[in-house]
Enzyme design. Structure first.
Site, PDB file in Angstrom:
ATOM      1  N   GLN A 112      16.722   9.207   2.228  1.00 47.88           N
ATOM      2  CA  GLN A 112      16.767   9.011   0.776  1.00 47.88           C
ATOM      3  C   GLN A 112      16.034  10.148   0.050  1.00 47.88           C
ATOM      4  OE1 GLN A 112      15.934   5.100  -1.193  1.00 47.88           O
ATOM      5  NE2 GLN A 112      13.936   5.987  -1.590  1.00 47.88           N
ATOM      6  N   GLU A 131       0.813  -1.226   0.000  1.00 53.03           N
ATOM      7  CA  GLU A 131       0.000   0.000   0.000  1.00 53.03           C
ATOM      8  C   GLU A 131       0.846   1.275   0.000  1.00 53.03           C
ATOM      9  OE1 GLU A 131      -3.230   1.019  -0.304  1.00 53.03           O
ATOM     10  OE2 GLU A 131      -3.573  -1.024  -0.993  1.00 53.03           O
ATOM     11  N   SER A 160       6.534  -2.081   4.555  1.00 50.22           N
ATOM     12  CA  SER A 160       7.840  -2.260   3.934  1.00 50.22           C
ATOM     13  C   SER A 160       7.865  -3.628   3.274  1.00 50.22           C
ATOM     14  CB  SER A 160       8.934  -2.197   5.000  1.00 50.22           C
ATOM     15  OG  SER A 160      10.137  -2.754   4.509  1.00 50.22           O
ATOM     16  N   GLN A 166       8.108   9.284   2.378  1.00 52.39           N
ATOM     17  CA  GLN A 166       8.720   9.824   3.592  1.00 52.39           C
ATOM     18  C   GLN A 166       9.277   8.694   4.469  1.00 52.39           C
ATOM     19  OE1 GLN A 166       9.574  12.715   4.551  1.00 52.39           O
ATOM     20  NE2 GLN A 166       9.960  12.397   6.740  1.00 52.39           N
ATOM     21  N   HIS A 173       3.699   1.796  -1.669  1.00 52.62           N
ATOM     22  CA  HIS A 173       3.993   2.056  -3.083  1.00 52.62           C
ATOM     23  C   HIS A 173       2.725   2.509  -3.817  1.00 52.62           C
ATOM     24  CE1 HIS A 173       6.987  -1.309  -2.187  1.00 52.62           C
ATOM     25  NE2 HIS A 173       7.780  -0.325  -2.560  1.00 52.62           N
TER      26      HIS A 173
END
Ligand code: AMP
Length: 279
Positions: free
Chosen positions: A153, A35, A185, A148, A37
């Protein structure tokens, strides 16, 4: 949805879109979509004419002892999820195409990379900056979307886009969490059921920090101590770092006077998880 493997073909498709005045929204990923992505893809769908999603497990951002080989690869499932979320072009280049023999150029954002995750993952952000630079060149988006969840990154990519004059806007999208707060993740699937239960301590420790700071705690040492104590209650969790830093520069704070980024990395067994909040 178009499925493209060749870099040349990807360039032809973006050239055609640009000639027709269509805006391009781009979401780079390493696949095993969840979710988090999908929220980036849906945002790109709302804001662009052509939505490009890349899936590339980038060997250059993994250390020699990291999980490159076992990183989850689920292309068929990912393609279905990306299409449902509004992806028009799924770009899946091969490692050989991205890094042909003789490839040697690197992109580095040294200062922002020298702290937090950069300390335990030498070369990681050089790998990220290099691949994102290549992808931004290939896709030439108007907007590129990052999460976020990977706060360091996202800052490094904003910096390289500015320093290298990319005309893509870099947008950072909020963290999507499981119902119990664990940040989504691709690596969560490595966790055993017992580890998964303990992983909730990560977000809870960040909420402890938020509560303390909202109540007026200004001493960084106190905040970090409270986060570490909450994490210590999860016997399987090993803290790698707890950082309280200035949210744009990642410089360590000693007193909290304005906004602060509380970021951490925790090992649960062999799985390394990161999370953060801005207060
Ligand atoms: P990855 O496939 O892990 O490289 O992630 C691809 C993009 O999705 C990156 O910009 C991540 O920051 C973003 N992302 C990963 N997990 C989440 C999440 N839980 N919420 C929001 N964005 C995420």
């Amino acid at each position: 949805m178009q499925h493209i493997r060749s870099i040349t073909q990807m360039i032809a498709v973006r050239n055609r879109a640009r000639r027709r005045g269509r805006s391009i929204g781009f979401v780079p990923t390493m696949g095993a979509l969840h979710e988090g992505h999908l929220s980036l893809i849906r945002r790109a769908r709302r804001e662009s004419d052509l939505v490009v999603v890349s899936i590339f497990v980038n060997p250059k951002q993994f250390g020699p002892r990291e999980d490159y080989r076992r990183y989850p690869r689920k292309l068929k499932r990912d393609a279905a999820l990306a299409r449902e979320a509004g992806c028009d072009v799924l770009f899946v280049p091969s490692v050989a195409a991205m890094y042909p023999a003789g490839f040697e150029t690197v992109v580095e954002v040294p200062e922002l990379s020298a702290t937090m995750c950069g300390l335990s993952r030498p070369g990681h952000f050089r790998g990220v900056a290099t691949v994102v630079t290549k992808l931004l060149h290939i896709v030439a988006p108007n907007v590129a979307y990052f999460g976020q969840k990977d706060a360091q990154q996202a800052l490094i990519i904003k910096k390289l886009a500015r320093d290298l004059n990319f005309d893509a806007r870099i947008k950072v999208v909020p963290i999507v969490r499981e119902p119990d707060g664990l940040a989504m993740s691709s690596r969560n699937q490595y966790l055993s059921p017992a580890q998964r239960r303990e992983a909730t301590a990560i977000f809870e420790s960040l909420q402890t920090a938020r509560r303390l700071m909202r109540r007026g705690e200004r001493r960084v040492g106190r905040v970090r101590g409270a986060v570490r104590r909450r994490l210590a209650s999860a016997p399987r969790a090993q803290v790698e770092y707890v950082a309280v830093v200035e949210p744009e520069t990642l410089r360590p704070l000693t007193r909290i006077t304005g906004k602060a980024l509380v970021a951490l990395a925790v090992w649960i067994g062999h799985t390394r998880l990161i999370d953060n909040i801005t207060v």
